[in-house]
Scaffold this motif. Structure first.
Motif, PDB file in Angstrom:
ATOM      1  N   ILE A 415      10.947   5.827  21.870  1.00 52.45           N
ATOM      2  CA  ILE A 415      10.611   5.108  22.940  1.00 52.45           C
ATOM      3  C   ILE A 415      11.350   3.756  23.120  1.00 52.45           C
ATOM      4  CG2 ILE A 415       8.834   3.480  21.803  1.00 52.45           C
ATOM      5  CD1 ILE A 415       8.273   5.178  25.216  1.00 52.45           C
ATOM      6  N   ASN A 416      11.831   3.346  22.136  1.00 49.14           N
ATOM      7  CA  ASN A 416      12.645   1.850  21.979  1.00 49.14           C
ATOM      8  C   ASN A 416      14.289   2.197  21.914  1.00 49.14           C
ATOM      9  OD1 ASN A 416      10.633  -0.071  21.997  1.00 49.14           O
ATOM     10  ND2 ASN A 416      10.101   0.634  19.779  1.00 49.14           N
ATOM     11  N   LYS A 417      14.386   3.632  21.602  1.00 52.98           N
ATOM     12  CA  LYS A 417      16.066   3.827  21.584  1.00 52.98           C
ATOM     13  C   LYS A 417      16.310   4.280  22.952  1.00 52.98           C
ATOM     14  CE  LYS A 417      19.510   6.855  19.237  1.00 52.98           C
ATOM     15  NZ  LYS A 417      19.708   7.723  18.322  1.00 52.98           N
ATOM     16  N   TYR A 418      15.517   4.970  23.598  1.00 52.86           N
ATOM     17  CA  TYR A 418      16.002   5.450  25.043  1.00 52.86           C
ATOM     18  C   TYR A 418      14.995   4.748  26.197  1.00 52.86           C
ATOM     19  CZ  TYR A 418      18.266   8.877  22.030  1.00 52.86           C
ATOM     20  OH  TYR A 418      19.188   9.442  21.389  1.00 52.86           O
ATOM     21  N   HIS A 419      13.572   5.424  26.328  1.00 49.38           N
ATOM     22  CA  HIS A 419      12.865   5.176  27.315  1.00 49.38           C
ATOM     23  C   HIS A 419      12.893   3.709  27.758  1.00 49.38           C
ATOM     24  CE1 HIS A 419       9.052   6.671  29.414  1.00 49.38           C
ATOM     25  NE2 HIS A 419      10.024   6.075  30.404  1.00 49.38           N
ATOM     26  N   ASN A 420      12.424   2.691  26.949  1.00 47.22           N
ATOM     27  CA  ASN A 420      12.327   1.375  27.184  1.00 47.22           C
ATOM     28  C   ASN A 420      13.969   0.883  27.732  1.00 47.22           C
ATOM     29  OD1 ASN A 420       9.517   1.252  26.730  1.00 47.22           O
ATOM     30  ND2 ASN A 420       9.562   0.502  24.589  1.00 47.22           N
ATOM     31  N   PRO A 421      14.751   1.021  26.966  1.00 47.57           N
ATOM     32  CA  PRO A 421      15.855   0.568  27.395  1.00 47.57           C
ATOM     33  C   PRO A 421      16.384   0.847  28.804  1.00 47.57           C
ATOM     34  CG  PRO A 421      16.143   1.009  25.108  1.00 47.57           C
ATOM     35  CD  PRO A 421      14.848   1.748  25.605  1.00 47.57           C
ATOM     36  N   ILE A 422      16.361   2.432  29.163  1.00 49.36           N
ATOM     37  CA  ILE A 422      16.359   2.691  30.601  1.00 49.36           C
ATOM     38  C   ILE A 422      15.638   2.105  31.579  1.00 49.36           C
ATOM     39  CG2 ILE A 422      16.414   4.691  32.075  1.00 49.36           C
ATOM     40  CD1 ILE A 422      17.003   6.476  29.579  1.00 49.36           C
ATOM     41  N   ASN A 423      14.211   1.806  31.184  1.00 50.07           N
ATOM     42  CA  ASN A 423      13.399   1.201  32.165  1.00 50.07           C
ATOM     43  C   ASN A 423      14.070  -0.335  32.404  1.00 50.07           C
ATOM     44  OD1 ASN A 423      11.384   2.847  33.513  1.00 50.07           O
ATOM     45  ND2 ASN A 423       9.827   2.387  31.810  1.00 50.07           N
ATOM     46  N   GLN A 424      14.422  -0.931  31.176  1.00 46.60           N
ATOM     47  CA  GLN A 424      14.886  -2.329  31.230  1.00 46.60           C
ATOM     48  C   GLN A 424      16.011  -2.437  32.262  1.00 46.60           C
ATOM     49  OE1 GLN A 424      15.579  -4.167  27.620  1.00 46.60           O
ATOM     50  NE2 GLN A 424      17.020  -5.609  28.616  1.00 46.60           N
ATOM     51  N   ILE A 425      16.977  -1.327  32.173  1.00 43.43           N
ATOM     52  CA  ILE A 425      18.090  -1.453  33.045  1.00 43.43           C
ATOM     53  C   ILE A 425      17.711  -1.275  34.391  1.00 43.43           C
ATOM     54  CG2 ILE A 425      20.108  -0.075  33.890  1.00 43.43           C
ATOM     55  CD1 ILE A 425      20.624   0.570  30.958  1.00 43.43           C
ATOM     56  N   ILE A 426      16.821  -0.393  34.667  1.00 43.31           N
ATOM     57  CA  ILE A 426      16.324  -0.244  35.957  1.00 43.31           C
ATOM     58  C   ILE A 426      15.569  -1.489  36.560  1.00 43.31           C
ATOM     59  CG2 ILE A 426      14.909   0.975  37.570  1.00 43.31           C
ATOM     60  CD1 ILE A 426      15.476   3.498  35.709  1.00 43.31           C
ATOM     61  N   CYS A 427      14.751  -2.108  35.754  1.00 44.54           N
ATOM     62  CA  CYS A 427      14.009  -3.169  36.178  1.00 44.54           C
ATOM     63  C   CYS A 427      14.899  -4.335  36.493  1.00 44.54           C
ATOM     64  CB  CYS A 427      13.052  -3.778  35.098  1.00 44.54           C
ATOM     65  SG  CYS A 427      11.791  -2.493  35.365  1.00 44.54           S
ATOM     66  N   GLU A 428      15.789  -4.623  35.655  1.00 42.90           N
ATOM     67  CA  GLU A 428      16.962  -5.513  35.695  1.00 42.90           C
ATOM     68  C   GLU A 428      17.689  -5.577  37.021  1.00 42.90           C
ATOM     69  OE1 GLU A 428      17.781  -6.587  30.958  1.00 42.90           O
ATOM     70  OE2 GLU A 428      19.277  -5.496  32.148  1.00 42.90           O
ATOM     71  N   GLN A 429      18.063  -4.217  37.453  1.00 38.97           N
ATOM     72  CA  GLN A 429      18.962  -4.215  38.626  1.00 38.97           C
ATOM     73  C   GLN A 429      18.082  -4.217  39.909  1.00 38.97           C
ATOM     74  OE1 GLN A 429      21.573  -4.370  36.354  1.00 38.97           O
ATOM     75  NE2 GLN A 429      22.680  -3.798  38.433  1.00 38.97           N
ATOM     76  N   VAL A 430      16.872  -3.876  39.855  1.00 38.30           N
ATOM     77  CA  VAL A 430      15.769  -3.880  40.895  1.00 38.30           C
ATOM     78  C   VAL A 430      15.681  -5.434  41.117  1.00 38.30           C
ATOM     79  CG1 VAL A 430      13.610  -3.505  41.870  1.00 38.30           C
ATOM     80  CG2 VAL A 430      14.716  -1.547  40.677  1.00 38.30           C
ATOM     81  N   LEU A 431      15.407  -6.375  40.278  1.00 34.58           N
ATOM     82  CA  LEU A 431      15.147  -7.741  40.261  1.00 34.58           C
ATOM     83  C   LEU A 431      16.226  -8.521  40.799  1.00 34.58           C
ATOM     84  CD1 LEU A 431      12.948  -8.014  37.030  1.00 34.58           C
ATOM     85  CD2 LEU A 431      12.151  -8.377  39.342  1.00 34.58           C
ATOM     86  N   LYS A 432      17.604  -8.036  40.417  1.00 45.00           N
ATOM     87  CA  LYS A 432      18.742  -8.618  40.687  1.00 45.00           C
ATOM     88  C   LYS A 432      18.894  -8.520  42.065  1.00 45.00           C
ATOM     89  CE  LYS A 432      23.702  -8.218  40.143  1.00 45.00           C
ATOM     90  NZ  LYS A 432      24.843  -7.595  39.515  1.00 45.00           N
ATOM     91  N   TYR A 433      18.505  -7.246  42.745  1.00 50.52           N
ATOM     92  CA  TYR A 433      18.832  -7.185  44.382  1.00 50.52           C
ATOM     93  C   TYR A 433      17.389  -7.398  45.038  1.00 50.52           C
ATOM     94  CZ  TYR A 433      23.499  -5.166  42.905  1.00 50.52           C
ATOM     95  OH  TYR A 433      24.596  -5.212  42.474  1.00 50.52           O
ATOM     96  N   GLY A 434      16.488  -7.722  44.521  1.00 52.22           N
ATOM     97  CA  GLY A 434      15.390  -8.216  45.145  1.00 52.22           C
ATOM     98  C   GLY A 434      14.272  -7.169  45.664  1.00 52.22           C
ATOM     99  N   GLY A 435      14.280  -5.737  45.041  1.00 50.68           N
ATOM    100  CA  GLY A 435      13.487  -4.778  45.234  1.00 50.68           C
ATOM    101  C   GLY A 435      12.014  -4.976  44.299  1.00 50.68           C
TER     102      GLY A 435
END
Length: 485
Positions: A415-435
């Motif tokens: 969960i901490n090696k793969y799933h959570n870091p992938i979710n983090q990347i997606i959430c960071e990009q979404v928040l960056k662009y205003g989604g």
């Protein structure tokens, strides 16, 4: 944390419900400590979350009221559930000696009102069973998420779910007429069944999407629609994967023009190969629409979309029969989950999804930059791609799909090696662009720690709702609003 011990919790619940509906079997408790967010742990039967004190089965609104009063008086964390198909950690028991309140025994269809075009059901009615019954009468709820064979109405409303035909029918929030719910102090609240009213805020939306963090949903009334599958019309085009921006623009054109297909989809090449590999070239993305409803309307929608797409010579028409055949097998039931578990154990390759949304001016950048970062930053990725499947006049969603190998990873580390870091990347990009970081699966506990960034200044409203309705903090703690560490 409960102010009484595990044994006292169990005994108190037995006094309310009787022994047979208070389950303390250790394996049941372990399996009830998580949902499919921790898919690898679940498949490998490794349980890292606090084990609940009991799983209980309620059979009436009054029983729910009595159980919640007992939990509230003793500060016991409760996790409401029905179909147990959640995939964002919303059903994890984050606190010691939690109680899982299962509403699946509340499974009566109370009234089918064909004149007013609405149906009233208890929270544990399976959506598949309901819609199968309605379709025999020439009716449908219009709600058809991929989890339809598993999902039940209470959970669907609690997570603000959406179905595959949302472009026509809307999300479940658009289908709800009235509701009944029980709050932590045992108060039973009913919102009456009417088409619309302007008597203050629409309080249905306090309940819809609350993810079990504010109340327990006991009854739902939904709209009905005519079911006319004989009139379905399919429209599809393939395009080069490098032209995904064009694909999003094509979705936008259809929505802005005012057409209402029941679904509108864009798959990139990576995701398309999971569905259409038998006939679609590996480097091709695909656009798909389906028109649904009266014959004159579906024909007009088909003709209108075809006219719009004829302006794009880059698109290549796909035989509608290929799409119709694919469409039949979209939903996932228990047999699919069982087969997936076997494949994960054999291959050590796991597939996960994360869905987000954005306006037309940012969705392509969210898609492009998230895929690039995941491919570059996450080890052992074997596939990253996705599709858009729910469009609106002002934007669309993006449903990321990704696979990774876990050959050298312990289940509790995945969960901490793969799933959570992938979710983090997606959430960071979404928040960056205003989604928005979540489109229809709910925040759960997986994405709850992004809630203040997601809400911004309006977080005050969510936090105030939680404090007002659940002052003792017993309702699915850690969901919507993260636990303090």
């Amino acid at each position: 944390m409960a102010i009484i011990g595990r044994e006292e919790i169990v005994e108190g619940l037995k006094k309310i419900l009787g022994e047979d509906r208070v389950i303390t079997d250790e394996q049941v408790l372990r399996e009830s400590s998580l949902d499919r967010y921790r898919k690898y742990e679940q498949v490998m039967e490794v349980y890292t979350q606090p084990i609940p004190a009991a799983v209980i089965y309620v059979e009436s609104t009054q029983e729910v009221s009595e159980v919640l009063q007992f939990a509230n008086d003793n500060e016991i964390n409760v996790v409401p559930r029905t179909g147990h198909s959640a995939i964002e950690g919303g059903l994890e028991t984050a606190l010691k000696d939690s109680v899982v309140i299962d509403g699946s025994h509340m499974n009566k269809i109370l009234k089918v009102d064909e004149y007013n075009m609405q149906v009233t059901c208890q929270c544990g009615v399976p959506l598949q069973s309901l819609d199968d019954m309605l379709r025999e009468r020439g009716l449908t709820t219009g709600h058809s998420p991929q989890s339809k064979p598993l999902a039940q109405l209470g959970g669907l409303v609690a997570t603000r779910s959406i179905g595959q035909f949302s472009t026509l029918y809307g999300g479940i929030e658009d289908m709800i007429v009235g509701l009944e719910a029980v709050f932590p102090n045992g108060k039973i609240c009913r919102i009456k069944n009417i088409p619309r009213r302007a008597a203050g805020p629409d309080i249905r939306h306090i309940i819809c999407g609350n993810e079990g963090a504010l109340c327990f949903i006991t009854e739902v009334t939904m709209k009905l629609f005519p079911y006319l599958p004989q009139n379905n019309r399919y429209i599809a085009y393939k395009l080069d994967d490098s032209q995904m921006k064009l694909g999003f623009d094509c979705l936008r054109e259809v929505m802005v023009a005012g057409y209402k297909p029941s679904f509108a989809r864009l798959y990139d090449a990576a995701d398309a190969q999971q569905h259409f590999s038998g006939w679609l070239e590996p480097d091709k993305a695909i656009l798909i629409w389906m028109a649904e409803g009266p014959a004159s309307i579906t024909a007009a929608i088909r003709d209108g979309i075809e006219e719009l797409m004829s302006k794009h010579p880059e698109l290549e028409v796909v035989d509608p029969k290929l799409i119709e055949k694919w469409y039949v097998g979209l939903n996932w039931g228990p047999e699919n989950i069982a087969q997936e578990a076997i494949e994960i154990k054999e291959t050590k390759n796991i597939g996960i999804t994360t869905e987000v949304s954005g306006c037309w001016d940012c969705i392509y950048e969210i898609y492009k930059t998230s895929c690039e970062r995941i491919a570059n930053e996450i080890p052992d990725i074997t596939m990253i791609g996705g599709h858009s499947s729910h469009s609106y006049i002002n934007g669309t969603n993006m449903y990321f799909c990704y696979y990774y190998n876990v050959v050298d990873c312990a289940p509790e580390e995945e969960i901490n090696k793969y799933h959570n870091p992938i979710n983090q990347i997606i959430c960071e990009q979404v928040l960056k662009y205003g989604g928005s970081i979540v489109h229809h699966h709910g925040l759960g506990k997986a994405r709850a720690h992004y809630v203040t960034q997601e809400y911004g200044s309006s977080y005050y409203m969510l936090k105030t709702l939680k404090q007002a309705f659940d002052p003792n903090g017993i309702m699915n703690m850690g969901t919507l609003i993260p636990l303090r560490k």
